[in-house]
Design a protein around this motif. Structure first.
Motif, mmCIF file in Angstrom:
data_model
loop_
_atom_site.group_PDB
_atom_site.id
_atom_site.type_symbol
_atom_site.label_atom_id
_atom_site.label_comp_id
_atom_site.label_asym_id
_atom_site.label_seq_id
_atom_site.Cartn_x
_atom_site.Cartn_y
_atom_site.Cartn_z
ATOM 1 N N ASP A 94 45.446 36.580 49.774
ATOM 2 C CA ASP A 94 46.369 35.675 49.047
ATOM 3 C C ASP A 94 45.882 34.301 49.325
ATOM 4 O OD1 ASP A 94 48.085 34.250 47.849
ATOM 5 O OD2 ASP A 94 50.189 34.825 49.098
ATOM 6 N N ASP A 95 44.867 33.704 48.898
ATOM 7 C CA ASP A 95 44.041 32.732 49.332
ATOM 8 C C ASP A 95 43.541 32.093 48.206
ATOM 9 O OD1 ASP A 95 42.180 30.648 50.204
ATOM 10 O OD2 ASP A 95 41.738 31.651 51.942
ATOM 11 N N PRO A 96 43.989 30.632 47.841
ATOM 12 C CA PRO A 96 43.164 29.997 46.544
ATOM 13 C C PRO A 96 41.676 29.857 46.735
ATOM 14 C CG PRO A 96 44.414 28.322 47.826
ATOM 15 C CD PRO A 96 44.777 29.848 48.215
ATOM 16 N N ALA A 97 41.098 30.153 47.943
ATOM 17 C CA ALA A 97 39.855 29.862 47.826
ATOM 18 C C ALA A 97 38.971 31.034 46.967
ATOM 19 C CB ALA A 97 39.035 29.887 49.437
ATOM 20 N N TYR A 98 39.759 32.088 46.844
ATOM 21 C CA TYR A 98 39.188 33.211 46.078
ATOM 22 C C TYR A 98 39.640 33.406 44.660
ATOM 23 C CZ TYR A 98 37.509 34.730 50.654
ATOM 24 O OH TYR A 98 36.639 34.472 51.966
ATOM 25 N N ALA A 99 40.140 32.271 44.089
ATOM 26 C CA ALA A 99 40.839 32.121 42.843
ATOM 27 C C ALA A 99 39.615 32.518 41.858
ATOM 28 C CB ALA A 99 41.535 31.106 42.452
ATOM 29 N N PHE A 100 38.080 32.050 42.127
ATOM 30 C CA PHE A 100 37.039 32.387 41.228
ATOM 31 C C PHE A 100 36.950 33.572 40.958
ATOM 32 C CE2 PHE A 100 35.393 32.708 45.257
ATOM 33 C CZ PHE A 100 34.399 33.661 45.397
ATOM 34 N N LEU A 101 37.459 34.567 41.739
ATOM 35 C CA LEU A 101 37.195 36.228 41.395
ATOM 36 C C LEU A 101 37.963 36.577 40.224
ATOM 37 C CD1 LEU A 101 37.649 37.661 45.109
ATOM 38 C CD2 LEU A 101 35.589 37.329 43.627
ATOM 39 N N GLY A 102 39.207 35.642 40.007
ATOM 40 C CA GLY A 102 39.910 36.063 38.649
ATOM 41 C C GLY A 102 40.662 37.419 38.747
ATOM 42 N N GLY A 146 23.770 39.534 31.896
ATOM 43 C CA GLY A 146 24.725 40.195 31.234
ATOM 44 C C GLY A 146 25.398 41.339 32.111
ATOM 45 N N VAL A 147 26.481 41.754 31.645
ATOM 46 C CA VAL A 147 27.173 43.008 32.672
ATOM 47 C C VAL A 147 27.839 43.769 31.757
ATOM 48 C CG1 VAL A 147 28.755 43.647 34.437
ATOM 49 C CG2 VAL A 147 27.239 41.688 35.033
ATOM 50 N N GLN A 148 27.607 45.105 31.757
ATOM 51 C CA GLN A 148 28.166 46.165 31.016
ATOM 52 C C GLN A 148 29.104 46.942 31.873
ATOM 53 O OE1 GLN A 148 26.462 47.891 27.314
ATOM 54 N NE2 GLN A 148 26.945 49.807 28.306
ATOM 55 N N GLY A 149 30.405 47.030 32.010
ATOM 56 C CA GLY A 149 31.139 48.043 32.725
ATOM 57 C C GLY A 149 32.603 47.869 32.575
ATOM 58 N N PRO A 150 33.671 48.392 33.102
ATOM 59 C CA PRO A 150 34.993 48.435 32.547
ATOM 60 C C PRO A 150 35.671 47.515 33.454
ATOM 61 C CG PRO A 150 34.488 50.172 34.520
ATOM 62 C CD PRO A 150 33.180 49.475 34.164
ATOM 63 N N ARG A 170 29.067 35.373 37.792
ATOM 64 C CA ARG A 170 30.430 35.854 37.369
ATOM 65 C C ARG A 170 30.102 36.579 36.126
ATOM 66 N NH1 ARG A 170 33.955 32.406 35.911
ATOM 67 N NH2 ARG A 170 35.819 33.903 36.908
ATOM 68 N N SER A 171 30.478 37.790 35.860
ATOM 69 C CA SER A 171 30.262 38.403 34.382
ATOM 70 C C SER A 171 31.360 37.926 33.594
ATOM 71 C CB SER A 171 30.358 39.890 34.498
ATOM 72 O OG SER A 171 31.690 40.240 34.999
ATOM 73 N N ALA A 172 32.412 37.285 34.060
ATOM 74 C CA ALA A 172 33.558 36.845 33.118
ATOM 75 C C ALA A 172 32.968 35.562 32.497
ATOM 76 C CB ALA A 172 34.712 36.319 33.997
ATOM 77 N N ASP A 173 31.922 34.861 32.786
ATOM 78 C CA ASP A 173 31.190 33.754 32.131
ATOM 79 C C ASP A 173 30.154 34.360 31.311
ATOM 80 O OD1 ASP A 173 29.850 31.494 31.301
ATOM 81 O OD2 ASP A 173 30.006 30.671 33.278
ATOM 82 N N PRO A 174 30.082 34.338 30.032
ATOM 83 C CA PRO A 174 29.149 34.885 29.162
ATOM 84 C C PRO A 174 27.750 33.969 29.351
ATOM 85 C CG PRO A 174 30.496 33.610 27.824
ATOM 86 C CD PRO A 174 31.329 33.555 29.141
ATOM 87 N N ALA A 175 27.753 32.879 29.768
ATOM 88 C CA ALA A 175 26.189 32.350 29.866
ATOM 89 C C ALA A 175 25.579 32.875 30.792
ATOM 90 C CB ALA A 175 26.514 30.942 29.968
ATOM 91 N N ALA A 176 24.175 32.979 30.658
ATOM 92 C CA ALA A 176 23.153 33.366 31.601
ATOM 93 C C ALA A 176 23.566 32.265 32.791
ATOM 94 C CB ALA A 176 21.789 32.843 30.970
ATOM 95 N N GLN A 177 23.258 32.875 33.905
ATOM 96 C CA GLN A 177 23.425 32.268 35.312
ATOM 97 C C GLN A 177 22.433 32.183 36.386
ATOM 98 O OE1 GLN A 177 27.815 33.563 36.476
ATOM 99 N NE2 GLN A 177 27.640 34.480 34.379
ATOM 100 N N PHE A 193 33.243 44.626 42.489
ATOM 101 C CA PHE A 193 33.642 44.969 41.283
ATOM 102 C C PHE A 193 35.309 45.173 41.224
ATOM 103 C CE2 PHE A 193 29.257 46.175 42.677
ATOM 104 C CZ PHE A 193 28.648 46.044 41.280
ATOM 105 N N THR A 194 35.658 44.747 40.159
ATOM 106 C CA THR A 194 37.182 44.908 39.986
ATOM 107 C C THR A 194 37.788 46.012 39.426
ATOM 108 O OG1 THR A 194 37.262 44.354 37.587
ATOM 109 C CG2 THR A 194 37.350 42.470 39.437
ATOM 110 N N GLU A 195 36.838 47.135 38.992
ATOM 111 C CA GLU A 195 37.399 48.306 38.540
ATOM 112 C C GLU A 195 36.237 49.540 38.765
ATOM 113 O OE1 GLU A 195 40.390 48.912 37.405
ATOM 114 O OE2 GLU A 195 40.892 46.952 37.069
ATOM 115 N N PRO A 196 36.811 50.813 38.962
ATOM 116 C CA PRO A 196 35.769 51.824 39.038
ATOM 117 C C PRO A 196 34.932 52.092 37.919
ATOM 118 C CG PRO A 196 37.857 52.567 39.174
ATOM 119 C CD PRO A 196 38.116 51.307 39.204
ATOM 120 N N GLY A 197 33.914 52.898 38.033
ATOM 121 C CA GLY A 197 33.194 53.184 36.776
ATOM 122 C C GLY A 197 31.676 52.769 36.869
ATOM 123 N N VAL A 198 31.282 52.677 35.554
ATOM 124 C CA VAL A 198 29.900 52.551 35.371
ATOM 125 C C VAL A 198 29.330 51.086 35.013
ATOM 126 C CG1 VAL A 198 27.469 53.399 34.246
ATOM 127 C CG2 VAL A 198 29.213 55.131 34.855
#
Length: 310
Positions: A94-102, A146-150, A170-177, A193-198
Motif C-alpha cells: 500500500d504505497d503510491p510509489a508502486y502505482a505504476f504497476l497498475g 509486445g506482451v501476450q498473456g492473461p 510496462r505491457s499496459a503501454d502499447p508503445a515500443a519501450q 506478472f499480475t496473473e498466472p498463465g502463459v
C-alpha cells in the motif's frame, strides 16, 4: 511496507530513455567466448539466467544465457521456457510509489525479483559476450515490442529499499519501450506478472557497431507463470506479437534497425518504374495532341477545292 530489495543495482541515464549499469561485485561475471549454444527444449525454474546479444554463425542474435548449471550455455529463446513458480508470489504494498504497476494494493502478484530468490528463476540481461564487447560501440538498446498473456508485465529497477522504483517496461503501454545497457553490463531487475498463465514477450536488441554498421535482432521470451500453468501449453503457445524488423543480415550487410533494404528497394523500383511509364505516356499524348492541332489549323488555312474562301 515495501518489498525487500537489497542495494544491488546502480543505474545512470544514457542517450536512451532509460539506462542500467551494474557494477556491483556480487553480480560480476565474465563469459567465455567458447560457451556452447545448446540445442533442444529446456525449462529453467530457478537459478541465474540472462538475456543478451551474441553472434551465431556471424549473425547478431538475442539469446538466453543459462547459468543455472555448472557449465553455462547459451539457448534459443524459442526453445527455452522460463517457469515462475508460486514461490514468486508477493503482495503489492500500500504505497503510491508502486502505482505504476497498475495493481491494487494487497493483490498477490508473481515477482521475479531483482535480488535473487533461490526458489525463483533469476532473470536479468548482459552485454558481456566477448565478440559483442569487441564490436559494439558503446552499448545496446533493449526494446519491449509486445506482451501476450492473461495479465500484465512490468519490469523495473530499484536501487535499495528506499529509492524510487524506475520502470523500464510496462505491457499496459502499447508503445515500443527501449532502454539502454552499456557494454560489459550485467543487470537484474524486478519482473512483475499480475496473473498466472502463459506469457510471450517480444524483445529486440539493437546496437551501433564500431564499424559504423548497425545490428538488430528480435526474440520471444516464453514464461509459464504459476505452478498450475501447463508446461506443454507454454511450450506450444504461439505469439501474435510484433517482431519489429526481424534478424539482422550477416556481417558486412547490416542495415538500420527497421529498414529492410531488399523490400524497400524493390518497392522503390516499382514506384519509379510506374512513374516513368506514366510520364512517358503523358508526353506521347501531349505530342500527338499538339501534332493533331497543327494539322487541323493547316487544313483550315488551305483554299477549298471550289476556290471559295472560308
Amino acid at each position: 511496507m515495501r518489498w525487500a530489495l537489497a542495494t544491488l543495482i546502480v543505474f545512470s541515464v544514457a542517450p536512451n530513455p532509460a539506462a542500467a549499469k551494474e557494477p556491483t561485485p556480487g553480480l560480476s561475471q565474465s563469459i567465455a567466448a567458447d560457451q556452447p549454444l545448446a540445442t533442444g527444449r529446456a525449462m529453467l525454474a530457478a537459478g541465474h539466467v540472462d538475456i543478451g546479444p551474441r553472434y551465431v554463425d556471424d549473425r547478431w542474435a538475442l539469446l538466453i544465457h543459462d547459468g543455472t548449471q555448472a557449465k553455462p550455455v547459451w539457448r534459443d529463446p524459442d526453445e527455452t521456457l522460463l517457469r515462475v513458480s508460486d514461490a514468486a508470489l508477493q503482495t503489492v504494498p500500500d504505497d503510491p510509489a508502486y502505482a505504476f504497476l497498475g495493481v491494487d494494493a494487497g493483490k498477490r502478484v508473481y515477482v521475479v525479483p531483482q535480488t535473487q530468490n533461490q526458489d525463483v528463476v533469476w532473470l536479468g540481461w548482459n552485454t558481456q559476450d566477448p565478440r559483442v564487447m569487441q564490436t559494439i560501440d558503446r552499448g545496446v538498446t533493449l526494446t519491449l515490442l509486445g506482451v501476450q498473456g492473461p495479465g500484465t508485465l512490468t519490469t523495473y529497477l530499484q536501487s535499495g529499499n528506499f529509492a524510487a522504483p524506475q520502470p523500464l517496461w510496462r505491457s499496459a503501454d502499447p508503445a515500443a519501450q527501449p532502454f539502454w545497457a552499456e557494454v560489459n553490463t550485467h543487470t537484474h531487475a524486478n519482473w512483475v506478472f499480475t496473473e498466472p498463465g502463459v506469457y510471450l514477450i517480444a524483445v529486440q536488441v539493437s546496437a551501433d557497431l564500431i564499424s559504423g554498421e548497425k545490428a538488430s535482432a528480435t526474440g520471444t521470451l516464453r514464461f509459464a507463470v504459476g505452478d498450475a500453468t501447463s508446461t506443454d501449453e507454454a511450450l506450444a503457445a504461439t505469439a501474435d506479437l510484433p517482431t519489429a524488423h526481424g534478424q539482422a543480415p550477416p556481417d558486412g550487410d547490416r542495415t538500420e534497425p527497421g529498414a529492410s533494404t531488399d523490400g524497400a528497394n524493390s518497392q522503390l523500383l516499382v514506384v519509379l518504374s510506374g512513374a516513368a511509364i506514366l510520364l512517358a505516356a503523358g508526353l506521347v499524348f501531349l505530342l500527338l495532341r499538339g501534332h493533331g492541332a497543327r494539322r487541323r489549323a493547316e487544313q483550315e488555312r488551305r483554299p477549298s477545292p471550289s476556290g471559295d474562301q472560308p
